[in-house]
Design an enzyme around this catalytic site. Structure first.
Site, mmCIF file in Angstrom:
data_model
loop_
_atom_site.group_PDB
_atom_site.id
_atom_site.type_symbol
_atom_site.label_atom_id
_atom_site.label_comp_id
_atom_site.label_asym_id
_atom_site.label_seq_id
_atom_site.Cartn_x
_atom_site.Cartn_y
_atom_site.Cartn_z
ATOM 1 N N GLU A 49 0.863 -1.193 0.000
ATOM 2 C CA GLU A 49 0.000 0.000 0.000
ATOM 3 C C GLU A 49 0.895 1.237 0.000
ATOM 4 O O GLU A 49 1.534 1.553 1.002
ATOM 5 C CB GLU A 49 -0.924 0.011 1.218
ATOM 6 N N ARG A 53 0.690 10.345 0.903
ATOM 7 C CA ARG A 53 1.019 11.361 1.906
ATOM 8 C C ARG A 53 2.167 12.257 1.468
ATOM 9 O O ARG A 53 2.383 13.322 2.055
ATOM 10 C CB ARG A 53 1.365 10.677 3.241
ATOM 11 N N LYS A 137 -11.473 -1.130 5.521
ATOM 12 C CA LYS A 137 -10.331 -0.818 6.380
ATOM 13 C C LYS A 137 -10.899 -0.249 7.679
ATOM 14 O O LYS A 137 -11.823 0.578 7.644
ATOM 15 C CB LYS A 137 -9.442 0.216 5.690
#
Length: 215
Positions: A49, A53, A137
């Site tokens: 993943e 960011r 998630k």
């Protein structure tokens, strides 16, 4: 009302079943992507993943899709539809969001790239559930109730599966994975900042191997 297709659910389930540990990867330099992810794969993970960011996430997805065709490469920290479109174009094989909006959930229904929506509450879960989502998630897991919350979710939502992320550690991953409604866990502990800064890729491989052995 449009609801989630079997194709999307099958793809998300394939991702979650490919590896019990999902490293959540934030890149601070573009040159880190390939050696870091190769070290993770050598350790035994099969799902990566790559978060958005930093600005290095999107080009890294393109690079990794070409260099590591044997693993699932997805995009994390996707917070809007424009980002979702961008990671589609970059070749991401799945999308993970930290939370949900109606727009993202709706877009995920028809996207070529399956969505694992992030939720922290039953109300957020119900938004996705109404559209056919059954894999989520759970974020931030540790501060949102952790194992106790996941046990509580299992009562009214016995057909829902989770990937908890956020505060999961090597010494707690096994406890989360012991729950019947948890398919995989995600975390940043697999990519220690000190090891990445020192380019100590061997230490990262050993961290992954050790974490898998602990399960």
């Amino acid at each position: 009302m449009t609801t989630l297709s079997d194709f999307h659910r099958d793809r998300v389930r394939a991702v979650l079943s490919a590896s019990p540990l999902v490293p959540v990867i934030t890149l601070n330099h573009p040159d880190e992507a390939l050696p870091l992810c190769r070290a993770l794969v050598e350790g035994g993970v099969r799902v990566l993943e790559i978060t958005l960011r930093t600005p290095h996430g999107l080009p890294a997805i393109r690079q990794l899709r070409e260099a590591l065709p044997e693993v699932w490469v997805g995009a994390g920290t996707v917070t809007g539809v424009e980002q979702y479109r961008a990671v589609e174009a970059a070749g991401a094989q799945f999308v993970v969001t930290p939370g949900v909006t109606g727009a993202i959930l709706e877009f995920g229904l028809t996207s070529e790239v399956p969505l694992l929506p992030g939720i922290a509450t039953v109300s957020e879960l119900m938004m996705g559930y109404a559209l056919g989502y059954r894999e989520f998630k759970f974020f931030p897991a540790a501060v949102s109730g952790g194992i106790a919350a996941l046990n509580a979710f299992a009562g009214p939502f016995g057909d829902v599966t989770f990937c908890p992320t956020g505060g999961v550690r090597r010494n707690t991953a096994k406890d989360y994975l012991a729950l019947p409604n948890v398919a995989a866990v995600g975390g940043t502990w697999l990519t220690p900042k000190e090891a990445v800064a020192a380019k100590n890729w061997g230490a990262i491989t050993e961290e992954v191997r050790g974490s898998l052995q602990d399960l």
